[in-house]
Scaffold this motif. Structure first.
Motif, PDB file in Angstrom:
ATOM      1  N   GLN A 103       0.810  -1.216  -0.057  1.00 22.38           N
ATOM      2  CA  GLN A 103      -0.203   0.062   0.001  1.00 22.38           C
ATOM      3  C   GLN A 103       0.839   1.014   0.183  1.00 22.38           C
ATOM      4  N   LYS A 104       1.869   1.231   0.750  1.00 19.91           N
ATOM      5  CA  LYS A 104       2.973   2.453   0.726  1.00 19.91           C
ATOM      6  C   LYS A 104       3.425   2.645  -0.588  1.00 19.91           C
ATOM      7  N   VAL A 105       3.992   1.584  -1.186  1.00 19.88           N
ATOM      8  CA  VAL A 105       4.385   1.755  -2.589  1.00 19.88           C
ATOM      9  C   VAL A 105       3.242   2.269  -3.575  1.00 19.88           C
ATOM     10  N   VAL A 106       2.199   1.636  -3.514  1.00 24.06           N
ATOM     11  CA  VAL A 106       1.043   2.300  -4.350  1.00 24.06           C
ATOM     12  C   VAL A 106       0.933   3.802  -4.104  1.00 24.06           C
ATOM     13  N   ASN A 113       2.191  10.379  -9.366  1.00 22.22           N
ATOM     14  CA  ASN A 113       1.444  10.146 -10.927  1.00 22.22           C
ATOM     15  C   ASN A 113       2.404   9.483 -11.345  1.00 22.22           C
ATOM     16  N   CYS A 114       2.831   8.258 -10.894  1.00 23.70           N
ATOM     17  CA  CYS A 114       3.734   7.253 -11.701  1.00 23.70           C
ATOM     18  C   CYS A 114       2.677   6.066 -12.079  1.00 23.70           C
ATOM     19  N   ARG A 115       2.697   5.662 -13.389  1.00 23.90           N
ATOM     20  CA  ARG A 115       2.106   4.974 -14.122  1.00 23.90           C
ATOM     21  C   ARG A 115       2.868   3.560 -14.391  1.00 23.90           C
ATOM     22  N   VAL A 116       4.017   3.716 -14.970  1.00 23.88           N
ATOM     23  CA  VAL A 116       4.969   2.822 -15.441  1.00 23.88           C
ATOM     24  C   VAL A 116       6.188   2.455 -14.639  1.00 23.88           C
ATOM     25  N   ILE A 117       6.239   1.350 -14.057  1.00 23.75           N
ATOM     26  CA  ILE A 117       7.173   1.009 -12.966  1.00 23.75           C
ATOM     27  C   ILE A 117       8.313  -0.082 -13.381  1.00 23.75           C
ATOM     28  N   VAL A 118       9.711   0.240 -13.236  1.00 24.16           N
ATOM     29  CA  VAL A 118      10.558  -0.635 -13.485  1.00 24.16           C
ATOM     30  C   VAL A 118      10.962  -1.311 -12.377  1.00 24.16           C
ATOM     31  N   LYS A 119      11.308  -2.783 -12.438  1.00 23.99           N
ATOM     32  CA  LYS A 119      11.839  -3.397 -11.360  1.00 23.99           C
ATOM     33  C   LYS A 119      12.814  -3.971 -11.314  1.00 23.99           C
ATOM     34  N   VAL A 120      13.972  -3.938 -10.128  1.00 25.98           N
ATOM     35  CA  VAL A 120      15.001  -4.857 -10.180  1.00 25.98           C
ATOM     36  C   VAL A 120      14.397  -6.187  -9.589  1.00 25.98           C
ATOM     37  N   LYS A 121      15.044  -7.218 -10.009  1.00 29.06           N
ATOM     38  CA  LYS A 121      14.794  -8.392  -9.221  1.00 29.06           C
ATOM     39  C   LYS A 121      14.789  -8.434  -7.578  1.00 29.06           C
ATOM     40  N   THR A 128       5.997  -9.839  -0.774  1.00 28.58           N
ATOM     41  CA  THR A 128       4.822  -9.172  -0.798  1.00 28.58           C
ATOM     42  C   THR A 128       3.924  -9.328  -2.004  1.00 28.58           C
ATOM     43  N   GLN A 129       4.250  -9.783  -2.829  1.00 28.57           N
ATOM     44  CA  GLN A 129       3.753  -9.902  -4.411  1.00 28.57           C
ATOM     45  C   GLN A 129       3.342  -8.413  -4.713  1.00 28.57           C
ATOM     46  N   LEU A 130       4.144  -7.391  -4.845  1.00 26.65           N
ATOM     47  CA  LEU A 130       3.916  -6.282  -5.153  1.00 26.65           C
ATOM     48  C   LEU A 130       3.618  -5.765  -6.605  1.00 26.65           C
ATOM     49  N   ASN A 131       3.972  -6.762  -7.491  1.00 27.82           N
ATOM     50  CA  ASN A 131       3.230  -6.613  -8.981  1.00 27.82           C
ATOM     51  C   ASN A 131       1.712  -6.754  -8.859  1.00 27.82           C
ATOM     52  N   ALA A 137      -3.580  -1.555  -8.990  1.00 26.14           N
ATOM     53  CA  ALA A 137      -3.948   0.063  -9.112  1.00 26.14           C
ATOM     54  C   ALA A 137      -4.079   0.745 -10.176  1.00 26.14           C
ATOM     55  N   GLY A 138      -3.782  -0.260 -11.041  1.00 30.77           N
ATOM     56  CA  GLY A 138      -3.836   0.514 -12.455  1.00 30.77           C
ATOM     57  C   GLY A 138      -2.378   0.823 -12.984  1.00 30.77           C
ATOM     58  N   MET A 139      -1.308   0.314 -12.433  1.00 35.58           N
ATOM     59  CA  MET A 139       0.022   0.649 -12.731  1.00 35.58           C
ATOM     60  C   MET A 139       0.364  -0.381 -13.571  1.00 35.58           C
ATOM     61  N   THR A 140       1.602  -0.238 -14.288  1.00 34.53           N
ATOM     62  CA  THR A 140       2.457  -1.089 -15.194  1.00 34.53           C
ATOM     63  C   THR A 140       3.619  -1.528 -14.370  1.00 34.53           C
ATOM     64  N   PRO A 141       3.809  -2.714 -13.749  1.00 33.75           N
ATOM     65  CA  PRO A 141       5.213  -2.881 -13.301  1.00 33.75           C
ATOM     66  C   PRO A 141       5.876  -3.889 -14.399  1.00 33.75           C
ATOM     67  N   ILE A 142       6.943  -3.621 -14.563  1.00 27.74           N
ATOM     68  CA  ILE A 142       7.723  -4.216 -15.644  1.00 27.74           C
ATOM     69  C   ILE A 142       9.199  -4.853 -14.953  1.00 27.74           C
ATOM     70  N   GLU A 143       9.238  -6.233 -14.866  1.00 26.98           N
ATOM     71  CA  GLU A 143      10.363  -6.829 -14.305  1.00 26.98           C
ATOM     72  C   GLU A 143      11.413  -6.714 -15.431  1.00 26.98           C
ATOM     73  N   THR A 144      12.737  -6.291 -15.100  1.00 25.43           N
ATOM     74  CA  THR A 144      13.904  -5.880 -15.944  1.00 25.43           C
ATOM     75  C   THR A 144      14.873  -6.998 -15.892  1.00 25.43           C
ATOM     76  N   ASP A 145      14.897  -7.535 -14.637  1.00 20.90           N
ATOM     77  CA  ASP A 145      15.811  -8.854 -14.607  1.00 20.90           C
ATOM     78  C   ASP A 145      15.643  -9.950 -15.694  1.00 20.90           C
ATOM     79  N   LEU A 146      16.424 -10.267 -16.521  1.00 23.62           N
ATOM     80  CA  LEU A 146      16.088 -11.263 -17.680  1.00 23.62           C
ATOM     81  C   LEU A 146      15.182 -12.253 -17.271  1.00 23.62           C
ATOM     82  N   GLY A 147      15.735 -13.177 -16.042  1.00 16.85           N
ATOM     83  CA  GLY A 147      14.923 -14.216 -15.557  1.00 16.85           C
ATOM     84  C   GLY A 147      13.751 -13.712 -15.068  1.00 16.85           C
TER      85      GLY A 147
END
Ligand code: SF4
Length: 489
Positions: A103-106, A113-121, A128-131, A137-147
């Motif tokens: 909830q705090k991250v959201v 006003n952040c919509r696109v969120i890039v993530k490190v592994k 916490t199952q943040l994705n 919450a209508g945002m787009t999390p994108i994992e960026t570690d290849l795995g």
């Protein structure tokens, strides 16, 4: 992929039937082959590179000592860390549960006003199952570690702490990429990596927020340390205007000088390399005179059951670095892979943490998911005595000690065990009975040994469970006693 009862669990639970999942996984030849090969490679690399250090055992003992010192003085170092982060311009948030952390991250994302969120592994965000929370919450999390990116595309979940797609081979990944990118099939690893790189590069350019985990939080300076091998960590933490780091509260180190001990040990234990390719040390957000870096740095410090463990006899598990070395060393993990464990933390350390965080009644099989061979202890860079703690947990399970509610033994198993142990006791009571039993057993097993040279593929009756996942060796022609008698002068 479903998570049952997310709100009431400290760790997400994907299934609770370890025995059934383990039996299915051990019968999956492809899974077993890819898991065993990757884990043995990493384990071999760890042993080789640690042997090159002048005093690896001394370094491990020092790492254990530093982590134990933090646990002994936990509130002091936590307060010092929070003060130093604030002094450097960062914002500190405390989250008692996984839901609170999400909830705090959201909220931070919404406020900025952040919509696109890039993530490190990060294992903390898996915990916490943040994705799922960001997507809801209508945002787009994108994992960026290849795995992790592959896991996200496959709508799957990681099967290892540092090699999330250990359970997939390159043909499976090739098919997934062909479908997602709409390109002809290839399983050539450099081509697949290039496709992901080009795709992710664009996402870094448009992302508003970067989310990372934290490998170490240094109390003396308020710095966070993020170790990666792909460079995506640096992109996620410098390019977007807001950086949020989710840190398990046990990640503290007292002094900057302590970091060297852990950097030396962690990459060697995790990947068999001397140092991770990128070691990011971040102290506060971008300063006025700096040209890059985020305008805001938020550090969310996650409890989610850790304080409860700190006050228990299992506190040593809080030394864990999430390096994954114990998984690679574990013969059980290598046979069944990570998904069979049913939570986000598989392997020997997961067999402890899942029951501790969620209650033994939810995971009564996990403390038994070990042969207690000691390989995990030998591999652990901070010398967590996992076998000993598993024995304690089995004791708790048997005694029904809180918070456990042990499952009653299966009536058939209990009856069979009583008869077998009764026979065993009778046979061991005198030497002649023991010799008789040994001769009978030898005759019986050698008679069965028809399927494969030197090995029995299927045992009958109650013993068949043993050969469901492994062969049984045929006893040698001569017993040790006979051999000894012949050799004795
Ligand atoms: S228990 Fe030890 S070996 Fe296993 S993940 Fe944690 S630090 Fe690594």
């Amino acid at each position: 992929m479903t998570v049952s009862g997310k709100s009431k669990y400290a760790l997400p639970v994907f299934h609770e039937n370890f025995a059934k999942a383990a039996a299915a996984a051990s019968g999956n030849d492809v899974l077993r082959a890819v898991t065993t090969s990757a884990a043995l490679k990493k384990d071999g690399g760890r042993k080789k590179i640690l042997a090159e250090l002048p005093d690896a055992e001394g370094l491990r003992a020092l790492a254990k000592q530093i982590k134990s010192h933090v646990l002994d003085n936990f509130d002091y170092y936590l307060a010092q860390f929070a003060d130093k982060v604030r002094a450097a311009g960062g914002v500190v948030h405390f989250a008692a549960t996984a839901a609170e952390a999400n909830q705090k991250v959201v909220n931070i994302a919404r406020e900025n006003n952040c919509r696109v969120i890039v993530k490190v592994k990060s294992m903390a965000t898996e915990e916490t199952q943040l994705n799922a929370a960001l997507s809801a919450a209508g945002m787009t999390p994108i994992e960026t570690d290849l795995g992790e990116f592959i896991v996200q595309l496959a709508e799957d979940r990681p099967s290892h702490l540092i090699m999330p797609v250990m359970h997939m081979n390159r043909q499976q990944i090739g098919k997934l990429f062909a479908k997602f990118f709409g390109v002809p099939y290839t399983d050539d690893p450099p081509t697949l990596a290039e496709m992901a790189r080009v795709y992710l590069r664009d996402r870094f350019n448009v992302a508003d927020m970067g989310v990372s985990g934290v490998n170490f939080g240094i109390a003396e300076t308020g710095s966070i340390v993020i170790c990666t091998n792909e460079g995506n960590g640096r992109m996620c933490t410098t390019r977007p205007r807001v950086h949020v780091a989710l840190m398990g509260m046990e990640k503290l180190l007292p002094r900057f000088a302590d970091l060297g001990v852990f950097l030396k040990l962690m990459a060697r234990s995790a990947s068999g390399i001397a140092l991770t390719q990128y070691t990011n040390i971040i102290t506060g957000p971008r300063r006025p005179e700096e040209h890059d870096g985020p305008h805001q740095l938020h550090i969310v410090i996650l409890d989610n059951g850790r304080r409860r463990i700190l006050g228990s006899e299992y506190r040593d598990v809080l030394r864990c670095l999430r390096c994954g070395a114990c998984l690679n060393a574990c013969p059980v993990y290598r046979t069944i892979g990570g998904h069979a464990y049913g939570t986000t933390l598989p392997g020997p350390i997961g067999s402890l943490l899942a029951p501790l965080l969620n209650g033994i009644d939810r995971h009564p099989d996990l403390p038994q998911a070990s042969s207690l061979c000691g390989a995990c202890l030998e591999a652990c860079p901070v010398q967590i005595d996992i076998p000993e703690l598993l024995i304690h947990m089995r004791r708790d399970l048997a005694a029904g000690a809180p918070p456990s509610t042990p499952a009653p033994p299966h009536p058939t198993t209990a009856w069979t065990e009583r008869v077998l142990f009764g026979m065993w006791t009778f046979m061991l009571a005198t030497p002649w009975r023991y010799r008789l039993a040994q001769a009978f057993q030898k005759f019986f097993l050698r008679h069965l040994a028809s399927s494969r040279e030197g090995w029995i593929s299927r045992l009958p009756g109650p013993a068949k469970g043993w050969t469901q996942a492994r062969d049984f060796p045929v006893p040698p022609e001569r017993t040790f006693r006979q051999w000894w008698k012949e050799r004795r002068p």
